[in-house]
Design an enzyme around this catalytic site. Structure first.
Site, short mmCIF file in Angstrom:
data_model
loop_
_atom_site.label_atom_id
_atom_site.label_comp_id
_atom_site.label_asym_id
_atom_site.label_seq_id
_atom_site.Cartn_x
_atom_site.Cartn_y
_atom_site.Cartn_z
N ASP A 60 3.74 15.45 28.17
CA ASP A 60 5.03 15.44 27.27
C ASP A 60 5.19 16.71 26.47
O ASP A 60 4.27 17.11 25.58
CB ASP A 60 4.66 14.15 26.34
CG ASP A 60 5.65 13.63 25.48
OD1 ASP A 60 6.48 14.52 25.35
OD2 ASP A 60 5.54 12.57 24.98
N ARG A 115 22.79 3.52 40.59
CA ARG A 115 21.24 3.23 40.21
C ARG A 115 20.57 4.23 41.21
O ARG A 115 19.58 4.79 40.81
CB ARG A 115 20.84 1.77 40.33
CG ARG A 115 19.32 1.91 40.18
CD ARG A 115 18.94 0.48 39.99
NE ARG A 115 19.28 -0.69 41.02
CZ ARG A 115 18.74 -0.80 42.08
NH1 ARG A 115 17.63 -0.19 42.29
NH2 ARG A 115 19.42 -1.75 42.69
N TYR A 132 1.45 10.33 21.74
CA TYR A 132 2.53 9.48 20.92
C TYR A 132 2.21 7.84 20.93
O TYR A 132 1.77 7.24 22.10
CB TYR A 132 3.76 9.74 21.73
CG TYR A 132 5.02 8.70 21.55
CD1 TYR A 132 5.36 8.79 20.08
CD2 TYR A 132 5.49 7.77 22.37
CE1 TYR A 132 6.47 7.97 19.87
CE2 TYR A 132 6.45 7.15 22.17
CZ TYR A 132 6.98 6.99 20.56
OH TYR A 132 8.02 6.07 20.42
C1 LIG Z 1 6.33 12.95 21.54
C2 LIG Z 1 7.07 11.76 21.98
N1 LIG Z 1 7.07 11.50 23.31
C3 LIG Z 1 7.71 10.16 23.83
C4 LIG Z 1 8.73 9.64 22.83
C5 LIG Z 1 9.39 8.29 23.35
O1 LIG Z 1 10.68 8.81 23.49
P1 LIG Z 1 11.90 7.75 23.27
O2 LIG Z 1 12.00 7.21 21.92
O3 LIG Z 1 13.19 8.46 24.00
O4 LIG Z 1 11.43 6.52 24.49
C6 LIG Z 1 8.57 10.26 21.53
C7 LIG Z 1 9.66 9.37 20.36
O5 LIG Z 1 9.38 9.63 19.38
C8 LIG Z 1 7.97 11.01 20.80
O6 LIG Z 1 7.83 11.51 19.71
#
Ligand SMILES: Cc1ncc(COP(=O)(O)O)c(C=O)c1O
Length: 379
Positions: A170, A46, A98
């Site tokens: 992101d 971890r 998202y």
């Molecule tokens: C733009 C974006 N960010 C984050 C995520 C979240 O990722 P995870 O499904 O790996 O938790 C997604 C999932 O579809 C996504 O499309």
């Protein structure tokens, strides 16, 4: 070193201990400590593991960062980063963020007295107006999901710096191959490695990269304390997937460009959303900050019946949540990624009953086009 070479040689790809051409799966929870009064590099998985560390170095190399982190999912990465905020802090988030991030910010963060404002990022004045004396994070995601709206990263960074606010971005849709947020001044970049980085629809993983040493210390503590670490097997699979990411992405993006152009000229399609088309309203901004239109596009068939007909007749793409696999993936945002919003909120964002999202895989474009054409002929 350029990115395609970096993917093969830019981080520990060969095992330093044995010379194995692929970093082994150090499938262990703990490490024998021979000198009990001395610290050693690895003590407990971890806190750190050589397979996972190779992946963390890999994402740092690709993002041009000093530090990398691996988490058990994209959401684990996002939520752990946002937990760097403290009670009383505020963050600004794009309206089209998202769905999982939206849910975390709206439903979980208020439990810790962390407040938020959701704003249209195409309007910088609105973003500036949303910043308060308590704002600590300006959260960016571009292009957005599923309408591929583009936010101007450099201008947002400038705005954040003016108010001494941290930028968190992101970068899942563009990936570090096509968009380098840290080079544009962003403080923390996040990738859902579930998507293009792994690329084979068989792992859920999240990655983070940043440069600041203080932030590194703090996020490392949060990673260890929340414990949402990436498992060894999954880290190995992402490492394996990353090696072919360059050529996979190239093919997927080529397919997306060809299909977007085809759909834009098709009489049964009402709208095509793809930042690689010159008709995209933010084509120039996107071109300034990214080197590809990406592998994801959305299009509007006008109504739900047409969506049902098309998805029933499509033979190659899988119909699924997610994106970024070697296979093409069609999603219906209304009942999948955006199911948690009200119909009113969906319509306000442009997520209409006729909207489909396509993540292009690496199939031959001729076959994908033939399949799309025959499916459209039933409408
Ligand atoms: C733009 C974006 N960010 C984050 C995520 C979240 O990722 P995870 O499904 O790996 O938790 C997604 C999932 O579809 C996504 O499309």
């Amino acid at each position: 070193m350029l990115d395609n070479t970096k993917l093969i040689h830019g981080y520990p790809v060969v095992d330093p201990h044995t010379g194995a051409a692929s970093i082994p799966k150090y499938q262990t929870s703990t490490f024998n400590q021979q000198a009990i009064f001395e610290s050693q590099e690895y003590s407990y998985t971890r806190f750190g593991n050589p397979t996972v560390a190779a992946l963390e170095e890999g994402i740092a190399a690709l993002e041009g960062a000093k530090h990398g982190f691996a988490f058990s999912s994209g959401m684990a990465a996002i939520s752990t980063v946002l937990m760097l905020l403290e009670s009383g802090n505020h963050l600004v988030v794009p309206k089209e963020v998202y769905g999982g991030t939206c849910q975390f910010v709206k439903d979980i963060l208020p439990n810790y007295q962390i407040t938020s404002s959701f704003v249209d990022y195409s309007d910088l004045e609105e973003v500036e107006k949303a910043i308060t004396k308590d704002t600590r994070v300006l959260y960016i995601e571009t292009p957005s999901n599923p309408l591929l709206k583009v936010a101007d990263i450099k201008s947002l960074v400038q705005l954040a710096k003016k108010y001494d606010v941290l930028t968190v971005m992101d970068n899942t849709f563009m990936t570090p191959l096509y968009q380098k947020p840290l080079a544009l001044g962003v403080d923390i970049v996040i990738e859902s490695a579930t998507k293009f980085l792994n690329g084979h629809s068989d792992v859920v993983a999240g990655l983070v990269a940043l440069n600041d040493d203080q932030l590194e210390k703090s996020l490392r503590l949060h990673q260890k304390a929340f414990g949402a670490i990436l498992g060894v097997e999954d880290a190995w699979l992402v490492l394996r997937g990353m090696k072919t990411m360059g050529i996979r992405m190239e093919k997927s993006c080529q397919n997306a460009q060809i299909i977007a152009k085809f759909l834009a000229g098709h009489p049964k399609i009402q709208n095509v959303y793809y930042p690689g088309l010159t008709s995209h309203p933010s084509y120039e901004v996107h071109r300034e900050q990214a080197t590809s239109g990406g592998a994801v596009l959305s299009f509007d068939l006008g109504n739900e019946e047409n969506v049902a007909t098309m998805t029933e007749h499509l033979q190659l793409p899988i119909i699924a949540v997610s994106l970024g696999g070697v296979e093409s993936i069609v999603s219906y945002p209304r009942t999948m990624s955006h199911a948690c919003l009200s119909e009113e909120d969906r319509l306000e964002q442009g997520v209409t009953p006729g909207l489909l999202r396509l993540s292009c895989g690496i199939e031959d474009s001729e076959d994908l086009l033939k399949d799309i054409e025959q499916a459209l002929s039933f409408i």
